[in-house]
Design a protein around this motif. Structure first.
Motif, PDB file in Angstrom:
ATOM      1  N   PHE A  24       9.243  10.854  -3.570  1.00 22.83           N
ATOM      2  CA  PHE A  24       9.141   9.324  -3.691  1.00 22.83           C
ATOM      3  C   PHE A  24      10.074   8.919  -4.760  1.00 22.83           C
ATOM      4  O   PHE A  24       9.457   9.019  -6.188  1.00 22.83           O
ATOM      5  N   ASP A  25      11.263   8.662  -4.534  1.00 31.76           N
ATOM      6  CA  ASP A  25      12.304   8.654  -5.645  1.00 31.76           C
ATOM      7  C   ASP A  25      13.027   7.159  -5.217  1.00 31.76           C
ATOM      8  O   ASP A  25      12.811   6.473  -4.454  1.00 31.76           O
ATOM      9  N   THR A  26      14.062   7.075  -6.038  1.00 30.19           N
ATOM     10  CA  THR A  26      15.019   5.739  -5.791  1.00 30.19           C
ATOM     11  C   THR A  26      15.574   5.996  -4.383  1.00 30.19           C
ATOM     12  O   THR A  26      15.851   4.883  -3.753  1.00 30.19           O
ATOM     13  N   ALA A  27      15.859   6.992  -3.927  1.00 33.78           N
ATOM     14  CA  ALA A  27      16.580   7.005  -2.602  1.00 33.78           C
ATOM     15  C   ALA A  27      15.776   6.759  -1.435  1.00 33.78           C
ATOM     16  O   ALA A  27      15.931   5.942  -0.524  1.00 33.78           O
ATOM     17  N   LEU A  73       4.530   1.891   5.404  1.00 33.22           N
ATOM     18  CA  LEU A  73       3.484   3.003   5.611  1.00 33.22           C
ATOM     19  C   LEU A  73       4.511   4.377   5.464  1.00 33.22           C
ATOM     20  O   LEU A  73       5.329   4.539   6.234  1.00 33.22           O
ATOM     21  N   ILE A  74       3.702   5.266   4.751  1.00 32.72           N
ATOM     22  CA  ILE A  74       4.518   6.479   4.424  1.00 32.72           C
ATOM     23  C   ILE A  74       3.401   7.599   4.923  1.00 32.72           C
ATOM     24  O   ILE A  74       2.507   7.501   4.486  1.00 32.72           O
ATOM     25  N   ASN A  75       3.902   8.441   5.872  1.00 34.93           N
ATOM     26  CA  ASN A  75       3.011   9.531   6.199  1.00 34.93           C
ATOM     27  C   ASN A  75       1.741   8.956   6.868  1.00 34.93           C
ATOM     28  O   ASN A  75       0.591   9.570   6.485  1.00 34.93           O
ATOM     29  N   ASP A 113       1.542   4.486  -0.088  1.00 39.15           N
ATOM     30  CA  ASP A 113       2.538   3.298  -0.234  1.00 39.15           C
ATOM     31  C   ASP A 113       4.018   3.807  -0.750  1.00 39.15           C
ATOM     32  O   ASP A 113       4.151   5.080  -1.040  1.00 39.15           O
ATOM     33  N   ARG A 114       4.732   2.944  -1.237  1.00 31.83           N
ATOM     34  CA  ARG A 114       6.219   3.437  -1.671  1.00 31.83           C
ATOM     35  C   ARG A 114       6.360   4.361  -3.091  1.00 31.83           C
ATOM     36  O   ARG A 114       7.248   4.865  -3.065  1.00 31.83           O
ATOM     37  N   ASP A 115       5.105   4.211  -3.677  1.00 28.09           N
ATOM     38  CA  ASP A 115       5.256   5.278  -4.745  1.00 28.09           C
ATOM     39  C   ASP A 115       4.375   6.389  -4.600  1.00 28.09           C
ATOM     40  O   ASP A 115       4.012   6.942  -5.544  1.00 28.09           O
ATOM     41  N   GLY A 116       3.789   6.511  -3.328  1.00 32.26           N
ATOM     42  CA  GLY A 116       2.893   7.542  -3.025  1.00 32.26           C
ATOM     43  C   GLY A 116       1.543   7.507  -3.279  1.00 32.26           C
ATOM     44  O   GLY A 116       0.752   8.735  -3.170  1.00 32.26           O
ATOM     45  N   THR A 117       1.340   6.542  -3.634  1.00 31.30           N
ATOM     46  CA  THR A 117      -0.439   6.094  -3.659  1.00 31.30           C
ATOM     47  C   THR A 117      -1.124   6.009  -2.419  1.00 31.30           C
ATOM     48  O   THR A 117      -0.793   5.064  -1.721  1.00 31.30           O
ATOM     49  N   PRO A 118      -2.097   6.860  -2.211  1.00 33.70           N
ATOM     50  CA  PRO A 118      -2.797   6.764  -0.868  1.00 33.70           C
ATOM     51  C   PRO A 118      -3.547   5.515  -0.797  1.00 33.70           C
ATOM     52  O   PRO A 118      -4.050   4.842  -1.815  1.00 33.70           O
TER      53      PRO A 118
END
Ligand code: NI
Length: 167
Positions: A24-27, A73-75, A113-118
């Motif tokens: 979860f980085d700037t890219a 939505l991520i994963n 979410d975009r920061d990796g928070t479930p």
């Protein structure tokens, strides 16, 4: 921020099962921003990363209905679904076509979410439909896969003709 070209059926990259996001980085954030720009420009209500040729399990959505905010939505994973319903559906990768598809009207979703928070979400109606549509993209599926082969061929013919005219 940039608008990226949307791949159209039958591009084989739409058929790749996308890989889970682990960084979860700037890219990643740049990708998400570009996906929103691309979706709003189209315009559409949802976009999956593999529709712009990126092999990652990322989808963005904005139903623009006032109640649901822009969503990343991520994963994503559907953990429960009920009530089958026939709904009209279209896709930015299948321009100019609309058809009826059976979906679940209610579902429960787990995603990051975009920061990796479930987070978890109960969805119904159009939101539930859009989530199923985007997760299908991430699995390399298109809504036209649920149609008869005759309808699918007709859509493909129309798309090829339109692309030829655009050349
Ligand atoms: Ni689509």
């Amino acid at each position: 921020m940039a608008i990226r070209p949307i791949l159209h059926h039958p591009d084989p990259r739409l058929r790749i099962k996308a890989k889970p996001v682990v960084t979860f980085d700037t890219a990643l954030h740049r990708l998400i921003d570009d996906m929103f720009d691309t979706m709003y420009d189209a315009p559409g209500i949802g976009l999956a990363a593999n529709q712009i040729g990126v092999d990652l399990r990322v989808a963005v959505m904005d139903l623009a209905d006032g109640d649901t905010r822009p969503m990343v939505l991520i994963n994503p994973e559907i953990t429960d679904s009920t009530d089958r319903k026939v709904m009209e559906e279209g896709c930015l990768s299948v321009p100019g076509a609309l058809d009826k598809v059976e979906r679940f009207n209610h579902l429960h979703l787990k995603a990051l979410d975009r920061d990796g928070t479930p987070f978890e979400l109960d969805a119904e109606g159009l939101l539930a439909q859009a989530i199923q549509h985007e997760i299908d993209h991430l699995d390399g599926k298109l809504y036209i896969d649920y149609l008869s082969s005759l309808k699918r061929e007709r859509i493909l013919k129309k798309l090829k003709k339109a692309e030829k005219m655009a050349e």
